[in-house]
Design an enzyme around this catalytic site. Structure first.
Site, PDB file in Angstrom:
ATOM      1  N   THR A 134      54.370  52.560  39.949  1.00  0.00           N
ATOM      2  CA  THR A 134      52.893  53.035  40.010  1.00  0.00           C
ATOM      3  C   THR A 134      52.120  51.577  39.714  1.00  0.00           C
ATOM      4  OG1 THR A 134      52.467  53.452  37.448  1.00  0.00           O
ATOM      5  CG2 THR A 134      52.855  55.095  38.774  1.00  0.00           C
ATOM      6  N   GLU A 135      51.370  51.161  39.604  1.00  0.00           N
ATOM      7  CA  GLU A 135      50.306  50.245  40.172  1.00  0.00           C
ATOM      8  C   GLU A 135      50.249  49.303  38.794  1.00  0.00           C
ATOM      9  OE1 GLU A 135      45.929  51.135  41.278  1.00  0.00           O
ATOM     10  OE2 GLU A 135      47.328  51.639  42.052  1.00  0.00           O
ATOM     11  N   VAL A 136      50.441  50.408  37.785  1.00  0.00           N
ATOM     12  CA  VAL A 136      49.800  49.573  36.181  1.00  0.00           C
ATOM     13  C   VAL A 136      51.357  48.593  36.226  1.00  0.00           C
ATOM     14  CG1 VAL A 136      50.737  51.947  34.978  1.00  0.00           C
ATOM     15  CG2 VAL A 136      49.015  50.533  34.100  1.00  0.00           C
ATOM     16  N   ASN A 184      42.541  46.186  42.078  1.00  0.00           N
ATOM     17  CA  ASN A 184      42.996  46.085  41.260  1.00  0.00           C
ATOM     18  C   ASN A 184      44.315  44.593  41.271  1.00  0.00           C
ATOM     19  OD1 ASN A 184      42.704  48.591  39.711  1.00  0.00           O
ATOM     20  ND2 ASN A 184      43.953  49.866  40.518  1.00  0.00           N
TER      21      ASN A 184
END
Lengths: 276, 323
Positions: A59-61, B99
Site C-alpha cells: 500500500t502507498e503508505v 499523495n
C-alpha cells in the site's frame, strides 16, 4: 438501485460480496500489487488468504509485501492500518511506495476503486460536474492517479450503476485508455492501460489485444455473475456496451471465499449497505 | 551542550506557529495534540499541507484557522457538508495534487531543489490548461508545469518544491535536544521533517540522548533541524500510532465525526475536547472520565510474536594490526 444489499434469487451472498471475491480472483497469482483505497484492500487481503498466492501486496503508505497471518482479525482498515506493520517485509514511506516502487517500474498490477468509470476505463475520484464549478466535490485522488498512470496492469472495482458507468468521466483523474487507441502513448504513458473491471454484475476486459495501441480500447463485457441476465448490465451502463461473442458465467463464490470475506470485514467497514 | 528543545505544546505553538504559515499537518498518524493547540490558540490564515488531509484538516477549516489547503485528498470534502460549502464559497481555497505529488514536493523542498519531475498525471484532466488557474485555487500558474525531458524528449510534469513554514508531527521518541526517532510506516512524514522551516514534534517518550546515540538507525531527523519537542503520551489520539496504540475508531465515529457535520456540532466538539481542556494530559483525563480506562487500554499495542534481537553497533576498541 442498491446493489450492495441486493442478492441474486436463490443466492446466499450479496452482489457486493461477489464483486470483491471476483476481484480477488482476477488478481494475478504472483508479482507485485499496489492496493488502492477502499475495496481493493479487502480483495487484496482475500486473494492472499483464499488462494495459494505469491502476490506481493503493498500500500502507498509504505507497507510492502504484507502477509496476513491465517487468523488475522480483519483486512486492513484503509491503506494505513497499523496492522500492516506486522507481517510486511518492509515498511517505509510514500516516496518509496509511490516513487521507487511504483514509478520505478516495480508494480505489476494496481487494484483501484473510484466514483466513476467510462468506456475507456478512465476513473474519476475528484469531482462531479465541471471542476471549476462542481456539482459535487469528492475527497480526491490520493494515490489513485499515479497507480493508474504507472502500474503495468490495472484492475478496477466499480459497482454497476448508471451514474458510475458513464460515457465520459466528469474529470479524468486516473487515465485508462483516455480517448482511444494510442492516446496513452501520446500522453507519455506506457501504452498498456486497464486490463480488467469487476462490477457488481460481471467482469469486463478491454478491446485492445496488443495492449493500448490498436482496436477500440473500449470496455467489453466478458462474464456475468451466476443467474444474471447480461441485458441488465447494459441497463446500468451509460453507453452502448460492447459484449463478447460468448459471455461466460462466473463461478459462484465458494464457501471458503464467502466465509473469509465476511470474517475479514467484522465491522462492516467495507461492505456496509449504502457505501462501498 | 546544545540547548534543550523540550517545552509545552502551548509554548511550542505560540513560538513557532505564526498566523499565515503553511503547515504540514500529517497524513494518517496525526499530531492531534498539536493540531488542537493550534485551534486553541486561534491561529489564522494557515495553509494545510499533507498527502491526504483527514479530520485534522476539517478541524482547522471549521475553526477558521486554515483557509488554504494543498493535498491529494481532503477527507472533509468526501460528502456534502460544511467543508464542501467552504470550497464552493471561496472561504477555503484548494489545490488538488496527489499523495505522490505532495510526497515528492516535500522531498524536493528537503533537497533544496526548485522542482521535481513526475510521470504521474500524464494523460489526466488535471493538466488541462483551463484547470491550471481555477477559481477555487491559490497557487495559480505556480501549481505545476509540464515539459519534455531534455534528455529523452519524454513528457514530464514538474512539481514545485514544498517548503512548509512549519511541520507538526508525532513520533515515538526523542531526546530533549530534538533528535527524533520513529519506526513503522511513515507516509509522507519522513520528508516533511526535512522540508519544513520549523519542525515541532510531539513524542510518546522522552529518552536520554545516549538512547538515541546507541541506536541511531531509527533517527529520522537530528535535533539541529527541530525547533521544539513536546512530551505528549497519546499525542496522536484518536489516530493510531505504531507500537503504542491503534486507531480509536469508536471515538473517531462518535466524537470526532461531529466536526464535519456543521458549525454547531463542531463547536460542541471544540468546547469539550479542545477549548474545554488546557492540554493533552487534560484531554486524556477527560477521555478517561468519559469512557474509562478500559476504552483507552483497548487500543493499546500488545507484544508481537518475536521481539527483534538487539542490534550491536560497537566493536573491539583496538585493531589487531598497524597500518
Amino acid at each position: 438501485m442498491s446493489e450492495e444489499t441486493e442478492t441474486i434469487p436463490g443466492a446466499d451472498y450479496t452482489l457486493a460480496e461477489m464483486m470483491c471475491v471476483v476481484a480477488a480472483r482476477e488478481l494475478p497469482r504472483s508479482g507485485v500489487a499496489m492496493l488502492g483505497m477502499g475495496l481493493p484492500v479487502l480483495s487484496g487481503t482475500l486473494a492472499k488468504l483464499a488462494y495459494d498466492s505469491d502476490l506481493r501486496i503493498c500500500t502507498e503508505v509504505g507497507a510492502f509485501d504484507w502477509q496476513p497471518w491465517p487468523e488475522v482479525p480483519r483486512a486492513p482498515i484503509g491503506i494505513h492500518d497499523l496492522i500492516l506493520n506486522h507481517g510486511s517485509v518492509m515498511v517505509t514511506d510514500m516516496v518509496d511506495a509511490l516513487g521507487t516502487l511504483l514509478m520505478g517500474g516495480n508494480a505489476d498490477v494496481g487494484l483501484l476503486g473510484a466514483a466513476q468509470i467510462d468506456r475507456f476505463g478512465n476513473l474519476n475520484t475528484l469531482v462531479m460536474g465541471d471542476y471549476r464549478a462542481p456539482e459535487r466535490r469528492l475527497g480526491g485522488t490520493g494515490g489513485n492517479t499515479e497507480i493508474a498512470c504507472l502500474a503495468k496492469q490495472v484492475v478496477s472495482i466499480m459497482p454497476q450503476e448508471r451514474r458510475r458507468f458513464v460515457d465520459r468521466v466528469d474529470f479524468n483523474t486516473s487515465p485508462g485508455y483516455i480517448d482511444g487507441p494510442g492516446a496513452r502513448r501520446r500522453a507519455g504513458l506506457q501504452p498498456q492501460g486497464p486490463n480488467r473491471v469487476v462490477s457488481t454484475f460481471g467482469v469486463f476486459s478491454f478491446d485492445t489485444p496488443d495492449g493500448g495501441d490498436t482496436d477500440s480500447c473500449e470496455m467489453v463485457l466478458e462474464a456475468v455473475f451466476p443467474n444474471l441476465d447480461p441485458d441488465v448490465v447494459q441497463a446500468e451502463t451509460g453507453w452502448p456496451l460492447k459484449v463478447a461473442e460468448t459471455v461466460r458465467e462466473v463461478e459462484p463464490p465458494t464457501n471458503d471465499e464467502l466465509t473469509l470475506i465476511r470474517r475479514l470485514d467484522p465491522y462492516h467497514f467495507y461492505l456496509t449497505p449504502g457505501r462501498y | 551542550m546544545p540547548e534543550t528543545k523540550l517545552m509545552s505544546e502551548r509554548e511550542a505553538t505560540a513560538r513557532f506557529v505564526d498566523d499565515g504559515d503553511s503547515v504540514y499537518v500529517g497524513y494518517t498518524s496525526v499530531a492531534y495534540g498539536l493540531i488542537h493547540e493550534i485551534v486553541r490558540q486561534r491561529k489564522t490564515g494557515l495553509e494545510a499541507i499533507g498527502g491526504s488531509v483527514g479530520p485534522q484538516g476539517t478541524m482547522l477549516f471549521m475553526a477558521g484557522c486554515a483557509d488554504r489547503v494543498s493535498s491529494g485528498y481532503i477527507a472533509g470534502a468526501l460528502r456534502p457538508g460544511p467543508v464542501q460549502d467552504m470550497m464552493d464559497s471561496g472561504d477555503l481555497r484548494y489545490e488538488d495534487y496527489s499523495n505522490q505529488a505532495i510526497a515528492l514536493m516535500l522531498m524536493a523542498g528537503a533537497l533544496g531543489i526548485p522542482f521535481i519531475p513526475t510521470r504521474s498525471f500524464l494523460g489526466s484532466d488535471y493538466l488541462k490548461p483551463e484547470y491550471q488557474e481555477h477559481p477555487g485555487g491559490h497557487r495559480g500558474a505556480n501549481k505545476w508545469a509540464t515539459m519534455e525531458s531534455p534528455f529523452d524528449g519524454q513528457p514530464v510534469v514538474l512539481l514545485p518544491a514544498l517548503i512548509p513554514d512549519v511541520a507538526v508531527l508525532h513520533a515515538q521518541r526523542a531526546d530533549r535536544f530534538g533528535n527524533v526517532q520513529t519506526w513503522g510506516h511513515q507516509g509522507d512524514a519522513r520528508w516533511a521533517f526535512w522540508a519544513a522551516k520549523k519542525v515541532i514534534v510531539s513524542v510518546e517518550d522522552i529518552v536520554e540522548p545516549e538512547v538515541i546515540r546507541e541506536d541511531p538507525g531509527r533517527t529520522v531527523v537530528p535535533g539541529f533541524r527541530v525547533a521544539a519537542v513536546v512530551h505528549m503520551p497519546f499525542g496522536a489520539h484518536p489516530s493510531g500510532f505504531v507500537g503504542h496504540y491503534d486507531f480509536d475508531y469508536a471515538f473517531m465515529a462518535a466524537e470526532m465525526g461531529r466536526i464535519g457535520r456543521g458549525k454547531d456540532e463542531f463547536e460542541a466538539f471544540r468546547a469539550e475536547w479542545i477549548d474545554g481542556v488546557a492540554d493533552r494530559s487534560e484531554y486524556i483525563q477527560r477521555y478517561l472520565e468519559r469512557f474509562g480506562q478500559q476504552a483507552l487500554d483497548r487500543t493499546r499495542a500488545t507484544a508481537g510474536p518475536a521481539p527483534t534481537p538487539d542490534v550491536r553497533y560497537t566493536y573491539a576498541p583496538e585493531l589487531p594490526f598497524r597500518m
